[in-house]
Enzyme design. Structure first.
Site, PDB file in Angstrom:
ATOM      1  N   THR A 150     125.619  -0.473 -50.985  1.00 21.91           N
ATOM      2  CA  THR A 150     124.531  -0.510 -51.977  1.00 21.91           C
ATOM      3  C   THR A 150     124.189  -1.948 -52.389  1.00 21.91           C
ATOM      4  O   THR A 150     125.070  -2.803 -52.510  1.00 21.91           O
ATOM      5  CB  THR A 150     124.959   0.288 -53.228  1.00 21.91           C
ATOM      6  OG1 THR A 150     125.341   1.597 -52.814  1.00 21.91           O
ATOM      7  CG2 THR A 150     123.836   0.393 -54.239  1.00 21.91           C
ATOM      8  N   GLY A 204     118.583  -3.748 -54.743  1.00 18.06           N
ATOM      9  CA  GLY A 204     117.270  -3.144 -54.453  1.00 18.06           C
ATOM     10  C   GLY A 204     117.320  -1.780 -53.789  1.00 18.06           C
ATOM     11  O   GLY A 204     116.273  -1.147 -53.618  1.00 18.06           O
ATOM     12  N   GLU A 247     133.527  11.550 -46.449  1.00 21.18           N
ATOM     13  CA  GLU A 247     133.395  10.975 -47.791  1.00 21.18           C
ATOM     14  C   GLU A 247     132.898  12.049 -48.767  1.00 21.18           C
ATOM     15  O   GLU A 247     133.364  12.143 -49.908  1.00 21.18           O
ATOM     16  CB  GLU A 247     132.401   9.804 -47.719  1.00 21.18           C
ATOM     17  CG  GLU A 247     132.099   9.171 -49.052  1.00 21.18           C
ATOM     18  CD  GLU A 247     131.252   7.904 -48.925  1.00 21.18           C
ATOM     19  OE1 GLU A 247     131.158   7.350 -47.800  1.00 21.18           O
ATOM     20  OE2 GLU A 247     130.681   7.477 -49.935  1.00 21.18           O
ATOM     21  N   GLN A 285     132.396  36.974 -77.489  1.00 21.81           N
ATOM     22  CA  GLN A 285     131.836  37.383 -76.187  1.00 21.81           C
ATOM     23  C   GLN A 285     131.257  36.182 -75.434  1.00 21.81           C
ATOM     24  O   GLN A 285     131.404  36.055 -74.213  1.00 21.81           O
ATOM     25  CB  GLN A 285     130.742  38.448 -76.392  1.00 21.81           C
ATOM     26  CG  GLN A 285     130.248  38.998 -75.056  1.00 21.81           C
ATOM     27  CD  GLN A 285     128.999  39.839 -75.195  1.00 21.81           C
ATOM     28  OE1 GLN A 285     128.026  39.428 -75.844  1.00 21.81           O
ATOM     29  NE2 GLN A 285     129.013  41.027 -74.626  1.00 21.81           N
ATOM     30  N   LEU A 312     132.341  24.480 -75.985  1.00 28.09           N
ATOM     31  CA  LEU A 312     133.318  25.384 -76.617  1.00 28.09           C
ATOM     32  C   LEU A 312     134.326  24.620 -77.484  1.00 28.09           C
ATOM     33  O   LEU A 312     135.030  25.231 -78.296  1.00 28.09           O
ATOM     34  CB  LEU A 312     134.059  26.204 -75.557  1.00 28.09           C
ATOM     35  CG  LEU A 312     133.252  27.304 -74.866  1.00 28.09           C
ATOM     36  CD1 LEU A 312     134.118  28.065 -73.873  1.00 28.09           C
ATOM     37  CD2 LEU A 312     132.666  28.290 -75.891  1.00 28.09           C
ATOM     38  N   GLY A 321     132.735  20.065 -82.261  1.00 21.91           N
ATOM     39  CA  GLY A 321     132.721  18.624 -82.546  1.00 21.91           C
ATOM     40  C   GLY A 321     133.870  17.884 -81.898  1.00 21.91           C
ATOM     41  O   GLY A 321     133.739  16.713 -81.503  1.00 21.91           O
ATOM     42  N   GLY A 346     125.743   9.545 -52.261  1.00 22.69           N
ATOM     43  CA  GLY A 346     124.518  10.291 -51.978  1.00 22.69           C
ATOM     44  C   GLY A 346     124.161  11.176 -53.148  1.00 22.69           C
ATOM     45  O   GLY A 346     124.949  12.031 -53.552  1.00 22.69           O
TER      46      GLY A 346
HETATM   47  C1  LIG Z   1     130.384   4.003 -60.449  1.00 21.33           C
HETATM   48  C2  LIG Z   1     129.691   3.772 -59.143  1.00 21.33           C
HETATM   49  C3  LIG Z   1     130.459   3.463 -58.022  1.00 21.33           C
HETATM   50  C4  LIG Z   1     129.847   3.217 -56.801  1.00 21.33           C
HETATM   51  N1  LIG Z   1     130.591   2.811 -55.729  1.00 21.33           N
HETATM   52  C5  LIG Z   1     129.965   2.359 -54.615  1.00 21.33           C
HETATM   53  C6  LIG Z   1     130.717   1.737 -53.562  1.00 21.33           C
HETATM   54  O1  LIG Z   1     131.945   1.632 -53.613  1.00 21.33           O
HETATM   55  N2  LIG Z   1     130.031   1.257 -52.493  1.00 21.33           N
HETATM   56  C7  LIG Z   1     128.679   1.355 -52.374  1.00 21.33           C
HETATM   57  O2  LIG Z   1     128.118   0.886 -51.386  1.00 21.33           O
HETATM   58  N3  LIG Z   1     127.936   1.954 -53.359  1.00 21.33           N
HETATM   59  C8  LIG Z   1     128.555   2.442 -54.467  1.00 21.33           C
HETATM   60  N4  LIG Z   1     127.816   3.006 -55.487  1.00 21.33           N
HETATM   61  C9  LIG Z   1     126.376   3.133 -55.332  1.00 21.33           C
HETATM   62  C10 LIG Z   1     125.878   4.568 -55.185  1.00 21.33           C
HETATM   63  O3  LIG Z   1     126.265   5.094 -53.941  1.00 21.33           O
HETATM   64  C11 LIG Z   1     124.363   4.555 -55.386  1.00 21.33           C
HETATM   65  O4  LIG Z   1     124.132   4.266 -56.762  1.00 21.33           O
HETATM   66  C12 LIG Z   1     123.695   5.844 -54.993  1.00 21.33           C
HETATM   67  O5  LIG Z   1     123.732   6.025 -53.597  1.00 21.33           O
HETATM   68  C13 LIG Z   1     122.230   5.910 -55.451  1.00 21.33           C
HETATM   69  O6  LIG Z   1     121.542   4.751 -55.061  1.00 21.33           O
HETATM   70  P1  LIG Z   1     120.682   3.938 -56.150  1.00 21.33           P
HETATM   71  O7  LIG Z   1     121.529   3.694 -57.344  1.00 21.33           O
HETATM   72  O8  LIG Z   1     120.081   2.761 -55.481  1.00 21.33           O
HETATM   73  O9  LIG Z   1     119.534   4.922 -56.600  1.00 21.33           O
HETATM   74  P2  LIG Z   1     118.115   5.070 -55.889  1.00 21.33           P
HETATM   75  O10 LIG Z   1     118.285   5.226 -54.421  1.00 21.33           O
HETATM   76  O11 LIG Z   1     117.212   3.992 -56.377  1.00 21.33           O
HETATM   77  O12 LIG Z   1     117.616   6.470 -56.489  1.00 21.33           O
HETATM   78  C14 LIG Z   1     116.984   6.595 -57.766  1.00 21.33           C
HETATM   79  C15 LIG Z   1     116.543   8.063 -57.911  1.00 21.33           C
HETATM   80  O13 LIG Z   1     115.578   8.367 -56.876  1.00 21.33           O
HETATM   81  C16 LIG Z   1     116.007   9.498 -56.162  1.00 21.33           C
HETATM   82  N5  LIG Z   1     115.616   9.399 -54.763  1.00 21.33           N
HETATM   83  C17 LIG Z   1     115.842   8.354 -53.904  1.00 21.33           C
HETATM   84  N6  LIG Z   1     115.347   8.649 -52.696  1.00 21.33           N
HETATM   85  C18 LIG Z   1     114.838   9.910 -52.773  1.00 21.33           C
HETATM   86  C19 LIG Z   1     114.211  10.788 -51.845  1.00 21.33           C
HETATM   87  N7  LIG Z   1     114.015  10.434 -50.562  1.00 21.33           N
HETATM   88  N8  LIG Z   1     113.795  12.001 -52.267  1.00 21.33           N
HETATM   89  C20 LIG Z   1     113.988  12.382 -53.560  1.00 21.33           C
HETATM   90  N9  LIG Z   1     114.589  11.599 -54.489  1.00 21.33           N
HETATM   91  C21 LIG Z   1     115.004  10.383 -54.092  1.00 21.33           C
HETATM   92  C22 LIG Z   1     117.519   9.506 -56.306  1.00 21.33           C
HETATM   93  O14 LIG Z   1     118.058  10.781 -56.043  1.00 21.33           O
HETATM   94  C23 LIG Z   1     117.693   9.059 -57.740  1.00 21.33           C
HETATM   95  O15 LIG Z   1     117.507  10.164 -58.581  1.00 21.33           O
HETATM   96  C24 LIG Z   1     128.427   3.312 -56.695  1.00 21.33           C
HETATM   97  C25 LIG Z   1     127.668   3.644 -57.822  1.00 21.33           C
HETATM   98  C26 LIG Z   1     128.276   3.859 -59.039  1.00 21.33           C
HETATM   99  C27 LIG Z   1     127.413   4.139 -60.236  1.00 21.33           C
END
Ligand SMILES: Cc1cc2nc3c(=O)[nH]c(=O)nc-3n(C[C@H](O)[C@H](O)[C@H](O)COP(=O)(O)OP(=O)(O)OC[C@H]3O[C@@H](n4cnc5c(N)ncnc54)[C@H](O)[C@@H]3O)c2cc1C
Length: 385
Positions: A127, A130, A242, A279, A337, A340, A364
């Site tokens: 990641t 951008g 993964e 319930q 459940l 607070g 993903g």
């Molecule tokens: C705590 C944490 C640990 C992580 N660890 C790692 C790591 O070890 N290594 C690593 O490489 N990454 C890591 N990540 C990154 C993580 O895998 C990404 O944040 C994730 O894949 C989403 O990418 P993004 O944040 O760029 O969101 P974006 O891709 O910008 O997505 C933003 C929104 O748009 C939606 N979206 C995007 N494309 C589409 C599409 N084609 N159709 C519909 N909706 C779409 C997404 O579902 C999301 O809701 C980590 C993230 C966090 C928060």
């Protein structure tokens, strides 16, 4: 909980030893790790000393030669119930397999012993600021210069980013071909490689997450994994595992929420009777139990298919989508459940709640899982006609 038929006696014995280790070496320290915002390196060494790291590794590297996914599931589930910020499974089943499956003998000789002993903690950098979902859009570049590759760019949200000693980094190797990605081992301390700050997060407080920066970082050609153009394919190969690892951890955390909520609603009284006798409580817990059992059954089906080499990308995506969604639903309902008390940090359910929120995003997002599953149904807008 349903009887899980995928485990044999050796896995049950292993579960006992993992539980003992967690009780002695993880649970007593978890709060201090949360305060320090990372798991201690001593704990990683302890995991290595107990044979829990890269269990599949050959004995010549100090490993146990145990290439059975179920052992990692056991470890993952037990950790998930106590401290899911300890990312051993990222090390064991997300990064180390690149070395095991696609690394050269020389890379295995150099890196596997430290990975097994816990001296070298692993991280993976895909990641970038951008882009995350759209891996083809990464901007980090690797350029071949003689016997080296020179890497420039940055990564973000990298798990184990602060404590890792070895990073697998994805970088573009041909500016004209978005699918030409190389994977490189980059060592901590390489000139031009720096770690940013430990990013502040809403949950997973004991898990360090970082930015990484590459400024003309020279990586020897011998640290390339694959042929320098096939990184995309290699990453896709590993993503199914993964996602199964993730799904397993999400169910474990939801199972923990179920257990502690059962205890809480039997004790807590409202209108003169235990909350668990209303319930609504029965219905909420019945729904949770049903979702959990269906989740475990499907996960176990996928895990066995994976062991037999038959788990498809769509199956793994369905497992990840379903388990992460029900994890959120179950933990939210369980917190409700608690009343607070559920909002108070001293109650474990509040930590489970914030820790669980990431499951629908990383490895993903749920939306990307739906894309994979939907395309598998033949509903692909990228196809003509
Ligand atoms: C705590 C944490 C640990 C992580 N660890 C790692 C790591 O070890 N290594 C690593 O490489 N990454 C890591 N990540 C990154 C993580 O895998 C990404 O944040 C994730 O894949 C989403 O990418 P993004 O944040 O760029 O969101 P974006 O891709 O910008 O997505 C933003 C929104 O748009 C939606 N979206 C995007 N494309 C589409 C599409 N084609 N159709 C519909 N909706 C779409 C997404 O579902 C999301 O809701 C980590 C993230 C966090 C928060």
């Amino acid at each position: 909980m349903i009887k899980r038929r995928i485990f044999e006696e050796e896995h049950d014995m292993f579960r006992d030893s993992v539980r003992k280790w967690i009780a002695a070496e993880v649970a007593p320290h978890a709060e201090s790790w949360r305060q320090n915002k990372h798991v201690s390196k001593e704990a990683w060494k302890s995991a290595g000393d107990n044979g829990f790291l890269a269990m599949f590794a050959d004995e010549k590297y100090g490993g146990m030669g145990l290439d059975d996914f179920r052992f990692d599931m056991v470890l993952n589930e037990e950790l998930g119930k106590v401290e899911s910020s300890f990312f051993i499974t990222l090390h064991n089943r997300i990064v180390a397999p690149y070395l095991q499956k696609f690394g050269t003998d020389d890379q295995c000789d150099r890196y596997m012993p430290g990975i097994v002993s816990g001296d070298t903690i692993l991280a993976i950098g895909m990641t970038e600021p951008g882009c995350g979902s759209d891996l083809a859009a990464i901007k980090t570049r690797a350029e071949r210069q003689g016997n080296h590759w020179v890497i420039n760019g940055s990564k973000t949200y990298i798990s184990n980013g602060q404590i890792a000693g070895l990073y697998l980094i994805a970088a573009k190797t041909d500016p004209d071909n978005p699918r030409s990605i190389g994977l490189f081992w980059v060592q901590e301390g390489a000139e031009g490689f720096s770690k940013g700050q430990n990013l502040k997060k809403m949950g997973l407080q004991a898990q360090d997450t970082s930015e990484l920066f590459f400024d003309n970082v020279k990586v020897p050609a011998s640290d390339l994994v694959g042929d320098g153009t096939d990184g995309f394919k290699l990453m896709m190969t590993n993503l199914a595992e993964e996602r199964l690892v993730g799904a397993d951890g999400y169910l474990a955390r939801a199972e923990r929420a179920f257990e502690i909520t059962m205890e809480f609603i039997k004790e807590r009284k409202a209108f003169g009777k235990p909350v668990g006798t209303f319930q609504n409580s029965r219905f909420v817990m019945a729904d949770a139990r049903t979702k959990l059992d269906v989740g475990w059954a499907y996960l176990d089906h996928c895990a066995m298919a994976h062991i037999d080499g038959e788990c498809t990308a769509e199956m793994a995506a369905q497992a990840k989508l379903f388990t992460s969604e029900i994890e959120g639903e179950i933990i939210d309902a369980c917190l409700q459940l608690h009343g607070g008390a559920g909002y108070m940090e001293e109650y474990e359910i509040s930590r489970l709640y914030v820790d669980a929120r990431i499951s629908r995003i990383y490895a993903g997002t749920s939306e990307i899982m739906r894309e994979i599953i939907g395309r598998g149904l033949g509903l692909d807008d990228r196809q003509k006609g």
